[in-house]
Design a protein around this motif. Structure first.
Motif: not given
Length: 164
Positions: A19-21, A80-91
């Motif tokens: 719903a939000k960035a 673990g580690k995580a990476k942001v999905v591009p164009n997802s507003r970091d959500a």
């Protein structure tokens, strides 16, 4: 939270987009698992926490911890580690706990403006986590969070509260 490839049936057949960035600088830190859909990798876990920390390489360090059997039971943790999905507003994030492959999907579906709570899912509707900054949120907030998850399409009867 850790996301696995196999679990029980879906509790939400139509998971919405976030719903939000998300402002990752505000999202990082310690979260307490208020509630979840039961899953194999958290079987018999209480006192569950998730710690997120930005890394110098742009990834996010993820440390999930639980106490086996009870809040005073032995501690079990996984990093673990995580990476942001591009164009997802970091959500939306992709998470890896076992090697270089990012297979787990982690969607911040909703969160408080002050980042005091967060509702996390993934596209299959099999997994759900409701996170709070306080180990024991007020009953009013607890009710609000379950209501919010239900409005997102989750089956409230499948939500299991975590003991702290």
């Amino acid at each position: 939270m850790q996301v696995a490839a196999h679990a029980s049936l879906s509790g939400n057949d139509n998971v919405p987009e976030p719903a939000k960035a998300v402002d990752l600088s505000r999202y990082v830190g310690k979260w307490y698992e208020f509630a979840r859909y039961e899953n194999l990798f958290e079987k018999n876990c209480e006192g569950v926490t998730a710690d997120y920390e930005k890394r110098d390489d742009g990834l996010i360090k993820v440390v999930n911890t639980c106490h086996e059997g009870s809040v005073s039971g032995p501690t079990r943790a996984i990093e673990g580690k995580a990476k942001v999905v591009p164009n997802s507003r970091d959500a939306k994030l992709k998470v890896s706990f076992f090697g270089p492959f990012y297979v787990g999907k982690y969607w911040v579906l909703d969160h408080a403006d002050d980042y005091s709570w967060s509702i996390v899912g993934e596209p299959t509707g099999i997994f759900l986590w409701i996170l709070t900054r306080d180990a024991k949120p007020s009953e009013a907030l607890a009710t609000e969070l379950i209501t919010r998850a239900t409005k997102l399409g989750y089956d409230a009867s499948m939500i299991r509260r975590t003991k702290h």
